[in-house]
Write a protein that holds these residues in place. Structure first.
Motif, PDB file in Angstrom:
ATOM      1  N   ALA A  24      42.263  34.215  40.018  1.00  0.00           N
ATOM      2  CA  ALA A  24      42.357  34.923  41.649  1.00  0.00           C
ATOM      3  C   ALA A  24      40.927  34.157  42.617  1.00  0.00           C
ATOM      4  O   ALA A  24      40.020  34.836  42.757  1.00  0.00           O
ATOM      5  N   SER A  25      41.767  33.566  44.213  1.00  0.00           N
ATOM      6  CA  SER A  25      40.862  34.004  44.911  1.00  0.00           C
ATOM      7  C   SER A  25      41.494  34.355  46.272  1.00  0.00           C
ATOM      8  O   SER A  25      42.613  34.732  46.215  1.00  0.00           O
ATOM      9  N   ALA A  33      43.214  45.629  40.206  1.00  0.00           N
ATOM     10  CA  ALA A  33      43.771  45.285  38.438  1.00  0.00           C
ATOM     11  C   ALA A  33      44.489  43.718  38.342  1.00  0.00           C
ATOM     12  O   ALA A  33      44.257  43.024  39.035  1.00  0.00           O
ATOM     13  N   MET A  34      44.073  43.386  37.425  1.00  0.00           N
ATOM     14  CA  MET A  34      44.242  42.254  36.612  1.00  0.00           C
ATOM     15  C   MET A  34      44.889  42.530  35.597  1.00  0.00           C
ATOM     16  O   MET A  34      45.048  43.377  34.261  1.00  0.00           O
ATOM     17  N   ASP A  72      36.377  38.325  33.700  1.00  0.00           N
ATOM     18  CA  ASP A  72      35.169  38.049  34.124  1.00  0.00           C
ATOM     19  C   ASP A  72      35.385  38.502  35.695  1.00  0.00           C
ATOM     20  O   ASP A  72      35.569  37.521  36.742  1.00  0.00           O
ATOM     21  N   ASN A  73      34.873  39.262  35.626  1.00  0.00           N
ATOM     22  CA  ASN A  73      35.047  39.868  37.328  1.00  0.00           C
ATOM     23  C   ASN A  73      34.203  39.227  37.969  1.00  0.00           C
ATOM     24  O   ASN A  73      34.066  38.112  39.588  1.00  0.00           O
ATOM     25  N   ALA A  74      33.121  38.607  37.189  1.00  0.00           N
ATOM     26  CA  ALA A  74      31.944  37.406  38.637  1.00  0.00           C
ATOM     27  C   ALA A  74      33.055  35.963  38.809  1.00  0.00           C
ATOM     28  O   ALA A  74      33.323  35.552  40.191  1.00  0.00           O
ATOM     29  N   LYS A  75      33.265  36.024  38.626  1.00  0.00           N
ATOM     30  CA  LYS A  75      34.705  34.240  38.046  1.00  0.00           C
ATOM     31  C   LYS A  75      35.950  34.473  39.181  1.00  0.00           C
ATOM     32  O   LYS A  75      36.686  34.682  39.077  1.00  0.00           O
ATOM     33  N   ASN A  76      36.588  36.328  38.722  1.00  0.00           N
ATOM     34  CA  ASN A  76      37.989  36.583  39.338  1.00  0.00           C
ATOM     35  C   ASN A  76      38.712  35.928  38.115  1.00  0.00           C
ATOM     36  O   ASN A  76      40.040  36.101  38.414  1.00  0.00           O
ATOM     37  N   MET A  77      38.388  36.018  37.458  1.00  0.00           N
ATOM     38  CA  MET A  77      39.107  35.042  36.245  1.00  0.00           C
ATOM     39  C   MET A  77      39.718  36.619  35.326  1.00  0.00           C
ATOM     40  O   MET A  77      39.065  37.716  34.853  1.00  0.00           O
ATOM     41  N   VAL A  78      41.207  36.341  34.776  1.00  0.00           N
ATOM     42  CA  VAL A  78      41.103  37.376  33.482  1.00  0.00           C
ATOM     43  C   VAL A  78      42.369  36.619  33.252  1.00  0.00           C
ATOM     44  O   VAL A  78      42.379  35.168  33.251  1.00  0.00           O
ATOM     45  N   TYR A  79      42.257  36.956  31.131  1.00  0.00           N
ATOM     46  CA  TYR A  79      42.437  36.506  30.410  1.00  0.00           C
ATOM     47  C   TYR A  79      43.805  36.840  29.078  1.00  0.00           C
ATOM     48  O   TYR A  79      43.412  37.651  29.146  1.00  0.00           O
ATOM     49  N   LEU A  80      43.874  36.334  28.591  1.00  0.00           N
ATOM     50  CA  LEU A  80      45.048  36.493  27.501  1.00  0.00           C
ATOM     51  C   LEU A  80      44.809  36.069  26.322  1.00  0.00           C
ATOM     52  O   LEU A  80      45.799  34.529  26.179  1.00  0.00           O
ATOM     53  N   GLN A  81      43.957  36.485  25.202  1.00  0.00           N
ATOM     54  CA  GLN A  81      43.934  36.151  23.846  1.00  0.00           C
ATOM     55  C   GLN A  81      44.917  36.517  23.367  1.00  0.00           C
ATOM     56  O   GLN A  81      45.411  37.370  22.774  1.00  0.00           O
TER      57      GLN A  81
END
Length: 121
Positions: A24-25, A33-34, A72-81
């Motif tokens: 996200a950017s 929320a992500m 990863d809030n520092a990178k504004n990333m969300v992952y789904l394993q």
């Protein structure tokens, strides 16, 4: 404006694993929320997993114990394993973000471009 860029997904056999990522950017926004939704052919879009800034995480019953959402809030990333995949997991997976414009306090919902996940039996 907020932009979401998804990556990952693809195809695997039942019992396999796949991983989705969403970046996200957007300056002047907080990402409150992500999460991830999915849409199977002929079905409505449904929640898969969601992570909120207050620390709460919600999973759909059909993925509990198999899928894990992380941020990863520092990178504004969300992952789904996604582990122990089933053919019913097949569908288009969408990143979903609720972003708050810091200046106004108003919140907006944004969607990623969608990623196909196909699980064969």
């Amino acid at each position: 404006q907020v932009q979401l860029v998804q990556s990952g997904g693809g195809s695997d056999q039942a019992g396999g694993s796949l991983r989705l990522s969403c970046a996200a950017s957007g300056s002047g926004f907080s990402f409150d929320a992500m999460g991830w939704y999915r849409q199977a052919p002929g079905k409505q879009r449904e929640l898969v997993a969601r992570s909120v800034n207050d620390g709460s995480i919600n999973y759909a019953d059909f993925v509990k114990g198999r899928f894990t959402i992380s941020r990863d809030n520092a990178k504004n990333m969300v992952y789904l394993q996604m582990n122990s995949l089933k053919p019913d997991d097949t569908g288009v997976y969408y990143c979903n973000v609720v972003a708050k414009r810091l200046r106004s306090g108003l919140s907006f919902t944004y969607w990623g471009q969608g990623t196909q996940v196909t699980v064969s039996s």
